[in-house]
Design a protein around this motif. Structure first.
Motif, PDB file in Angstrom:
ATOM      1  N   PRO A 162       0.831  -1.205   0.000  1.00 31.06           N
ATOM      2  CA  PRO A 162       0.000   0.000   0.000  1.00 31.06           C
ATOM      3  C   PRO A 162       0.867   1.258   0.000  1.00 31.06           C
ATOM      4  CG  PRO A 162       0.009  -0.982   2.177  1.00 31.06           C
ATOM      5  CD  PRO A 162       0.743  -1.936   1.257  1.00 31.06           C
ATOM      6  N   VAL A 163       0.322   2.295  -0.567  1.00 38.44           N
ATOM      7  CA  VAL A 163       1.025   3.581  -0.564  1.00 38.44           C
ATOM      8  C   VAL A 163       0.911   4.174   0.832  1.00 38.44           C
ATOM      9  CG1 VAL A 163       1.098   5.891  -1.562  1.00 38.44           C
ATOM     10  CG2 VAL A 163       0.516   3.933  -2.997  1.00 38.44           C
ATOM     11  N   GLU A 164       2.034   4.542   1.400  1.00 33.76           N
ATOM     12  CA  GLU A 164       2.051   5.087   2.752  1.00 33.76           C
ATOM     13  C   GLU A 164       1.260   6.392   2.842  1.00 33.76           C
ATOM     14  OE1 GLU A 164       4.524   4.879   5.651  1.00 33.76           O
ATOM     15  OE2 GLU A 164       5.530   3.035   5.080  1.00 33.76           O
ATOM     16  N   THR A 165       0.666   6.618   3.996  1.00 35.15           N
ATOM     17  CA  THR A 165      -0.089   7.843   4.245  1.00 35.15           C
ATOM     18  C   THR A 165       0.811   9.059   4.099  1.00 35.15           C
ATOM     19  OG1 THR A 165      -1.474   6.610   5.779  1.00 35.15           O
ATOM     20  CG2 THR A 165      -1.595   8.996   5.902  1.00 35.15           C
ATOM     21  N   LYS A 166       2.065   8.929   4.517  1.00 30.66           N
ATOM     22  CA  LYS A 166       3.006  10.043   4.402  1.00 30.66           C
ATOM     23  C   LYS A 166       3.221  10.446   2.946  1.00 30.66           C
ATOM     24  CE  LYS A 166       5.766   9.822   8.505  1.00 30.66           C
ATOM     25  NZ  LYS A 166       5.622  11.216   8.772  1.00 30.66           N
ATOM     26  N   VAL A 167       3.288   9.471   2.060  1.00 28.95           N
ATOM     27  CA  VAL A 167       3.490   9.755   0.634  1.00 28.95           C
ATOM     28  C   VAL A 167       2.250  10.425   0.068  1.00 28.95           C
ATOM     29  CG1 VAL A 167       3.908   8.717  -1.624  1.00 28.95           C
ATOM     30  CG2 VAL A 167       5.129   7.873   0.373  1.00 28.95           C
ATOM     31  N   LYS A 168       1.077   9.926   0.442  1.00 30.70           N
ATOM     32  CA  LYS A 168      -0.175  10.532  -0.023  1.00 30.70           C
ATOM     33  C   LYS A 168      -0.294  11.975   0.464  1.00 30.70           C
ATOM     34  CE  LYS A 168      -2.777   6.211   0.005  1.00 30.70           C
ATOM     35  NZ  LYS A 168      -3.880   5.499   0.665  1.00 30.70           N
ATOM     36  N   ALA A 169       0.042  12.212   1.728  1.00 29.61           N
ATOM     37  CA  ALA A 169      -0.069  13.555   2.295  1.00 29.61           C
ATOM     38  C   ALA A 169       0.903  14.529   1.638  1.00 29.61           C
ATOM     39  CB  ALA A 169       0.167  13.512   3.795  1.00 29.61           C
ATOM     40  N   SER A 170       2.127  14.103   1.431  1.00 24.10           N
ATOM     41  CA  SER A 170       3.096  15.011   0.809  1.00 24.10           C
ATOM     42  C   SER A 170       2.764  15.254  -0.658  1.00 24.10           C
ATOM     43  CB  SER A 170       4.520  14.498   0.973  1.00 24.10           C
ATOM     44  OG  SER A 170       4.682  13.250   0.346  1.00 24.10           O
ATOM     45  N   THR A 171       2.213  14.240  -1.339  1.00 19.23           N
ATOM     46  CA  THR A 171       1.794  14.432  -2.729  1.00 19.23           C
ATOM     47  C   THR A 171       0.638  15.419  -2.800  1.00 19.23           C
ATOM     48  OG1 THR A 171       2.491  12.195  -3.287  1.00 19.23           O
ATOM     49  CG2 THR A 171       0.953  13.254  -4.790  1.00 19.23           C
ATOM     50  N   ALA A 172      -0.334  15.256  -1.924  1.00 17.45           N
ATOM     51  CA  ALA A 172      -1.466  16.184  -1.902  1.00 17.45           C
ATOM     52  C   ALA A 172      -1.000  17.592  -1.532  1.00 17.45           C
ATOM     53  CB  ALA A 172      -2.516  15.702  -0.906  1.00 17.45           C
ATOM     54  N   GLY A 173      -0.086  17.689  -0.577  1.00 16.30           N
ATOM     55  CA  GLY A 173       0.440  19.003  -0.206  1.00 16.30           C
ATOM     56  C   GLY A 173       1.166  19.675  -1.348  1.00 16.30           C
ATOM     57  N   HIS A 179       2.566   7.311   9.881  1.00 16.08           N
ATOM     58  CA  HIS A 179       2.980   6.180   9.054  1.00 16.08           C
ATOM     59  C   HIS A 179       1.805   5.232   8.857  1.00 16.08           C
ATOM     60  CE1 HIS A 179       7.297   6.569   8.491  1.00 16.08           C
ATOM     61  NE2 HIS A 179       7.371   7.057   9.712  1.00 16.08           N
ATOM     62  N   THR A 180       1.789   4.548   7.720  1.00 15.13           N
ATOM     63  CA  THR A 180       0.797   3.507   7.473  1.00 15.13           C
ATOM     64  C   THR A 180       1.181   2.289   8.301  1.00 15.13           C
ATOM     65  OG1 THR A 180       0.480   4.334   5.238  1.00 15.13           O
ATOM     66  CG2 THR A 180      -0.263   2.098   5.686  1.00 15.13           C
ATOM     67  N   PRO A 181       0.228   1.743   9.065  1.00 16.14           N
ATOM     68  CA  PRO A 181       0.564   0.544   9.868  1.00 16.14           C
ATOM     69  C   PRO A 181       0.966  -0.633   8.987  1.00 16.14           C
ATOM     70  CG  PRO A 181      -1.593   1.420  10.455  1.00 16.14           C
ATOM     71  CD  PRO A 181      -1.122   2.169   9.257  1.00 16.14           C
TER      72      PRO A 181
END
Length: 70
Positions: free
Chosen positions: A4-15, A66-68
């Motif tokens: 899965p794509v980590e939440t951190k990657v999704k958040a920084s991409t959206a930002g 972080h994604t668990p």
């Protein structure tokens, strides 16, 4: 199976997307405003302005959890 794509990657991409999309017009106006960054040499101004979206992407990735892992 793909991880899965980590939440951190999704958040920084959206930002980064929101910063570049929403702030682009503001950054253009700041670039043309002599009092805002006029003290910088002309060759350095674009690099300083590029730090704004990069900084927003960094902070949004840093603040996200972080994604668990299973």
């Amino acid at each position: 199976m793909a991880a899965p794509v980590e939440t951190k990657v999704k958040a920084s991409t959206a930002g980064a997307y929101l910063a570049s999309f929403g702030l682009l017009e503001v950054l253009v106006e700041v670039q043309d405003h002599p009092l805002a960054i006029g003290f910088l040499p002309d060759a350095i101004e674009p690099f300083v302005l590029a730090l704004v979206p990069a900084g927003i992407a960094f902070v949004s990735g840093w603040k996200a959890r972080h994604t668990p892992r299973l």
